[in-house]
Design an enzyme around this catalytic site. Structure first.
Site, PDB file in Angstrom:
ATOM      1  N   ASP A   1       0.836  -1.196   0.000  1.00  0.00           N
ATOM      2  CA  ASP A   1       0.000   0.000   0.000  1.00  0.00           C
ATOM      3  C   ASP A   1       0.875   1.252   0.000  1.00  0.00           C
ATOM      4  OD1 ASP A   1      -2.389   1.462   0.135  1.00  0.00           O
ATOM      5  OD2 ASP A   1      -2.326   1.552   2.326  1.00  0.00           O
ATOM      6  N   HIS A   2       0.609   2.156  -0.914  1.00  0.00           N
ATOM      7  CA  HIS A   2       1.308   3.453  -0.984  1.00  0.00           C
ATOM      8  C   HIS A   2       2.829   3.294  -0.976  1.00  0.00           C
ATOM      9  CE1 HIS A   2      -2.136   6.151  -0.824  1.00  0.00           C
ATOM     10  NE2 HIS A   2      -2.675   5.327   0.052  1.00  0.00           N
TER      11      HIS A   2
ATOM     12  N   GLY B   1      -7.095   9.006   7.365  1.00  0.00           N
ATOM     13  CA  GLY B   1      -7.395   9.361   8.747  1.00  0.00           C
ATOM     14  C   GLY B   1      -8.893   9.342   8.985  1.00  0.00           C
TER      15      GLY B   1
ATOM     16  N   SER C   1     -11.977   4.936   6.119  1.00  0.00           N
ATOM     17  CA  SER C   1     -12.227   4.870   7.563  1.00  0.00           C
ATOM     18  C   SER C   1     -13.251   5.921   7.977  1.00  0.00           C
ATOM     19  CB  SER C   1     -10.933   5.099   8.352  1.00  0.00           C
ATOM     20  OG  SER C   1     -10.080   3.982   8.263  1.00  0.00           O
TER      21      SER C   1
ATOM     22  N   VAL D   1      -9.196   0.426   4.251  1.00  0.00           N
ATOM     23  CA  VAL D   1      -9.478   0.838   5.626  1.00  0.00           C
ATOM     24  C   VAL D   1      -8.222   0.630   6.466  1.00  0.00           C
ATOM     25  CG1 VAL D   1     -10.902   0.455   7.664  1.00  0.00           C
ATOM     26  CG2 VAL D   1     -11.908   0.208   5.391  1.00  0.00           C
TER      27      VAL D   1
END
Length: 284
Positions: free
Chosen positions: A82-83, A181, A211, A231
């Site tokens: 991820d990222h 966030g 989220s 999430v």
């Protein structure tokens, strides 16, 4: 069962009209919660980790855990970068056995984003590794990367098709108003933009920053083409708050096997809800 690519998972979701949740994990316990819950609900899930998580736990260790749990629970699992931003880092992890990658060059100008992503796609497809990339940029903080809201920008639908065709990616992460966030108030998602992107791009679409989104908003994005829901923060918050509460109420507790149970239970509730929101129960 074994560690699989996310490509088939997301293509199945696109055909079936549901989404596959990608849950960011951080250690053994958080991975256990995701896998056990997914297996009980027969739901496809993606085990996601940021560069910080892979540094913390070790790539080989995470791969071994995912492989062992896939066999233990007879449940197909995907482990996903991820990222990730660095080619050499991605290449090393792919050679170690990772089969799903997000190359995030969304902070770069459009042409450079294409160039960086295509380099990763060309390498990863040699190993049958699926590649996700992002066009547009979310605000908020992911790992140690902070993007101010003023610097965030939405995905341009027409550019999205050019980007997908030029890079050869397998899925596209879009920016339509979510942020990394938790939200102080409900975000105003740009559903018309998402619908427009769907008309321009046939690939599975990905929503980061889920989220705290309402069930209604998540399900509306799925109707408009989102096939993967990410999430992270909501899981961390549930886990850590339950752990803090337990240790406050039981200051004598010293055995992690005991005091982590309440944290796992709280996180399990979030995982179960997200799976329900995604409509993927029974789809594995």
């Amino acid at each position: 069962m074994c560690v699989v690519s996310t490509k088939q998972m997301l293509n199945n979701a696109q055909r079936g009209g549901y989404a596959v949740p990608a849950f960011n994990i951080h250690n053994l316990e958080t991975m256990q919660v995701v896998v056990e819950t997914a297996a009980n609900l027969h739901a496809p899930v993606i085990i996601a980790g940021t560069p910080g998580t892979f540094t913390h736990a070790g790539t080989e260790n995470l791969l071994a855990l995912v492989s062992a749990m896939a066999k233990q629970y007879h449940h197909p699992l995907a482990i996903h970068l991820d990222h990730h931003t660095k080619f050499d880092d991605i290449a090393q992890k792919v050679r170690s056995g990772v089969r799903s990658v997000m190359i995030d060059a969304s902070h770069l100008p459009f042409a450079q984003n294409i160039s960086r992503v295509k380099e990763v796609v060309d390498f990863c497809h040699r190993f049958d590794v699926s590649v996700e990339a992002e066009l547009g940029q979310l605000g908020g903080q992911e790992d140690d990367v902070q993007v101010n809201e003023a610097d965030a920008f939405y995905t341009n639908p027409a550019q999205a098709r050019e980007f997908a065709e030029a890079t050869g990616i397998d899925s596209l992460a879009v920016a339509i108003g979510t942020a990394h966030g938790m939200y102080a108030s409900a975000p105003a998602l740009d559903f018309s933009r998402l619908e427009n992107i769907r008309q321009w791009v046939n690939l599975p679409l990905v929503l980061h920053g889920a989220s705290g989104l309402s069930t209604k908003d998540i399900q509306q994005t799925i109707k408009l083409g989102i096939c993967k829901i990410n999430v992270a923060t909501e899981l961390k918050n549930a886990f850590s708050q339950a752990l803090k509460n337990y240790l406050t109420e039981h200051p004598e507790a010293t055995d992690p096997r005991d005091y982590l149970q309440s944290a796992k239970s709280a996180m399990r509730d979030v995982v179960s809800k997200v799976i329900a929101d995604c409509g993927c129960e029974g789809r594995a």
